[in-house]
Design a protein around this motif. Structure first.
Motif, PDB file in Angstrom:
ATOM      1  N   PRO A   8       0.824  -1.217   0.000  1.00 48.72           N
ATOM      2  CA  PRO A   8       0.000   0.000   0.000  1.00 48.72           C
ATOM      3  C   PRO A   8       0.857   1.265   0.000  1.00 48.72           C
ATOM      4  N   PRO A   9       0.499   2.247  -0.821  1.00 49.27           N
ATOM      5  CA  PRO A   9       1.260   3.497  -0.868  1.00 49.27           C
ATOM      6  C   PRO A   9       1.291   4.231   0.470  1.00 49.27           C
ATOM      7  N   HIS A  10       0.287   4.028   1.308  1.00 44.81           N
ATOM      8  CA  HIS A  10       0.204   4.718   2.605  1.00 44.81           C
ATOM      9  C   HIS A  10       1.341   4.324   3.546  1.00 44.81           C
ATOM     10  N   LEU A  11       2.030   3.249   3.233  1.00 40.85           N
ATOM     11  CA  LEU A  11       3.183   2.846   4.027  1.00 40.85           C
ATOM     12  C   LEU A  11       4.248   3.944   4.022  1.00 40.85           C
ATOM     13  N   GLY A  12       4.262   4.749   2.980  1.00 45.50           N
ATOM     14  CA  GLY A  12       5.200   5.865   2.879  1.00 45.50           C
ATOM     15  C   GLY A  12       4.989   6.934   3.930  1.00 45.50           C
ATOM     16  N   ASN A  13       3.867   6.897   4.637  1.00 42.55           N
ATOM     17  CA  ASN A  13       3.594   7.863   5.700  1.00 42.55           C
ATOM     18  C   ASN A  13       4.288   7.505   7.014  1.00 42.55           C
ATOM     19  N   LEU A  14       4.833   6.300   7.115  1.00 41.67           N
ATOM     20  CA  LEU A  14       5.470   5.851   8.352  1.00 41.67           C
ATOM     21  C   LEU A  14       6.945   6.261   8.351  1.00 41.67           C
ATOM     22  N   SER A  15       7.167   7.554   8.412  1.00 36.35           N
ATOM     23  CA  SER A  15       8.498   8.128   8.218  1.00 36.35           C
ATOM     24  C   SER A  15       9.507   7.731   9.287  1.00 36.35           C
ATOM     25  N   PHE A  16       9.061   7.161  10.384  1.00 32.10           N
ATOM     26  CA  PHE A  16       9.958   6.758  11.456  1.00 32.10           C
ATOM     27  C   PHE A  16      10.596   5.391  11.209  1.00 32.10           C
ATOM     28  N   LEU A  17      10.135   4.656  10.211  1.00 33.84           N
ATOM     29  CA  LEU A  17      10.645   3.311   9.968  1.00 33.84           C
ATOM     30  C   LEU A  17      12.140   3.313   9.656  1.00 33.84           C
ATOM     31  N   VAL A  18      12.853   2.349  10.238  1.00 37.04           N
ATOM     32  CA  VAL A  18      14.277   2.177  10.002  1.00 37.04           C
ATOM     33  C   VAL A  18      14.516   0.911   9.179  1.00 37.04           C
ATOM     34  N   ARG A  19      13.662  -0.084   9.382  1.00 32.13           N
ATOM     35  CA  ARG A  19      13.758  -1.341   8.631  1.00 32.13           C
ATOM     36  C   ARG A  19      12.405  -1.666   8.013  1.00 32.13           C
ATOM     37  N   LEU A  20      12.468  -2.178   6.801  1.00 33.08           N
ATOM     38  CA  LEU A  20      11.258  -2.575   6.079  1.00 33.08           C
ATOM     39  C   LEU A  20      11.540  -3.933   5.457  1.00 33.08           C
ATOM     40  N   GLU A  21      10.884  -4.966   5.970  1.00 30.95           N
ATOM     41  CA  GLU A  21      11.168  -6.316   5.515  1.00 30.95           C
ATOM     42  C   GLU A  21       9.879  -7.034   5.136  1.00 30.95           C
ATOM     43  N   LEU A  38      10.498   7.335   3.000  1.00 30.47           N
ATOM     44  CA  LEU A  38      11.028   6.644   4.184  1.00 30.47           C
ATOM     45  C   LEU A  38      12.532   6.887   4.288  1.00 30.47           C
ATOM     46  N   ARG A  39      12.903   8.113   4.565  1.00 32.63           N
ATOM     47  CA  ARG A  39      14.297   8.571   4.532  1.00 32.63           C
ATOM     48  C   ARG A  39      15.175   8.003   5.640  1.00 32.63           C
ATOM     49  N   ARG A  40      14.583   7.380   6.669  1.00 31.86           N
ATOM     50  CA  ARG A  40      15.380   6.821   7.765  1.00 31.86           C
ATOM     51  C   ARG A  40      15.743   5.356   7.553  1.00 31.86           C
ATOM     52  N   LEU A  41      15.254   4.758   6.474  1.00 32.89           N
ATOM     53  CA  LEU A  41      15.506   3.338   6.246  1.00 32.89           C
ATOM     54  C   LEU A  41      16.994   3.039   6.161  1.00 32.89           C
ATOM     55  N   THR A  42      17.414   2.010   6.898  1.00 31.04           N
ATOM     56  CA  THR A  42      18.783   1.513   6.800  1.00 31.04           C
ATOM     57  C   THR A  42      18.794   0.129   6.144  1.00 31.04           C
ATOM     58  N   ARG A  43      17.696  -0.593   6.255  1.00 29.86           N
ATOM     59  CA  ARG A  43      17.605  -1.930   5.655  1.00 29.86           C
ATOM     60  C   ARG A  43      16.247  -2.094   4.997  1.00 29.86           C
ATOM     61  N   VAL A  44      16.269  -2.694   3.827  1.00 29.37           N
ATOM     62  CA  VAL A  44      15.032  -2.970   3.117  1.00 29.37           C
ATOM     63  C   VAL A  44      15.146  -4.348   2.466  1.00 29.37           C
ATOM     64  N   SER A  45      14.091  -5.148   2.605  1.00 24.94           N
ATOM     65  CA  SER A  45      14.059  -6.453   1.957  1.00 24.94           C
ATOM     66  C   SER A  45      12.680  -6.676   1.343  1.00 24.94           C
ATOM     67  N   PHE A  46      12.688  -6.823   0.043  1.00 24.21           N
ATOM     68  CA  PHE A  46      11.502  -7.218  -0.705  1.00 24.21           C
ATOM     69  C   PHE A  46      11.781  -8.568  -1.367  1.00 24.21           C
ATOM     70  N   ALA A  47      12.733  -9.311  -0.801  1.00 24.39           N
ATOM     71  CA  ALA A  47      13.216 -10.557  -1.399  1.00 24.39           C
ATOM     72  C   ALA A  47      12.129 -11.622  -1.486  1.00 24.39           C
ATOM     73  N   ASN A  48      12.228 -12.413  -2.550  1.00 28.34           N
ATOM     74  CA  ASN A  48      11.390 -13.593  -2.730  1.00 28.34           C
ATOM     75  C   ASN A  48       9.891 -13.295  -2.695  1.00 28.34           C
ATOM     76  N   ASN A  49       9.492 -12.408  -3.567  1.00 28.14           N
ATOM     77  CA  ASN A  49       8.096 -12.083  -3.801  1.00 28.14           C
ATOM     78  C   ASN A  49       7.862 -12.186  -5.302  1.00 28.14           C
ATOM     79  N   ILE A  50       6.920 -11.417  -5.825  1.00 29.11           N
ATOM     80  CA  ILE A  50       6.611 -11.479  -7.254  1.00 29.11           C
ATOM     81  C   ILE A  50       6.567 -10.065  -7.838  1.00 29.11           C
TER      82      ILE A  50
END
Length: 99
Positions: A8-21, A38-50
Motif C-alpha cells: 500500500p502506498p500509505h506505508l510511505g507515511n510511516l516516516s519513522f521506519l528504520v527497517r522494512l522487511e 522513508l528517509r530513515r531506512l537503513t535496511r530494506v528487503s523485498f526478497a522472494n516475492n513477485i
C-alpha cells in the motif's frame, strides 16, 4: 507469513521506519513511489516475492540505506544509476534465486 497483495502506498507515511522487511511472501505488482519518503531506512528487503517492472530509481534517495535485498523477484531492466550514489550502502542482493 504467506502474505499476498500489493504494497500500500500509505506505508510511505510511516516516516519513522528504520527497517522494512517484506521478504518471503507473495506480494506482487510494483513498489509504490511513496516509499521514497522513508528517509530513515537503513535496511530494506523485498526478497522472494513477485514484484515486476524496473527497480525504482527512488531507492537512490534513501541516503541512510545500508542493506538492500530485492532478490527472487521479476524485476527487469538496468540498475538505476542513483543507487550508485548511496555512500552508506554495504550490501545489495539482486540475485534471481531464493535465499
Amino acid at each position: 507469513m504467506n502474505l499476498t497483495g500489493t504494497i500500500p502506498p500509505h506505508l510511505g507515511n510511516l516516516s519513522f521506519l528504520v527497517r522494512l522487511e517484506f521478504g518471503n511472501n507473495s506480494f506482487h505488482g510494483t513498489l509504490p513511489q511513496e516509499l521514497s519518503r522513508l528517509r530513515r531506512l537503513t535496511r530494506v528487503s523485498f526478497a522472494n516475492n513477485i514484484f515486476v517492472g524496473t527497480i525504482p530509481s527512488w531507492f537512490g534517495s534513501l541516503s541512510k540505506l545500508q542493506r538492500m535485498r530485492l532478490n527472487g523477484n521479476q524485476f527487469s531492466g538496468s540498475i538505476p544509476t542513483a543507487i550508485f550514489n548511496l555512500s552508506a550502502l554495504q550490501g545489495i542482493d539482486l540475485s534471481q534465486g531464493r535465499s
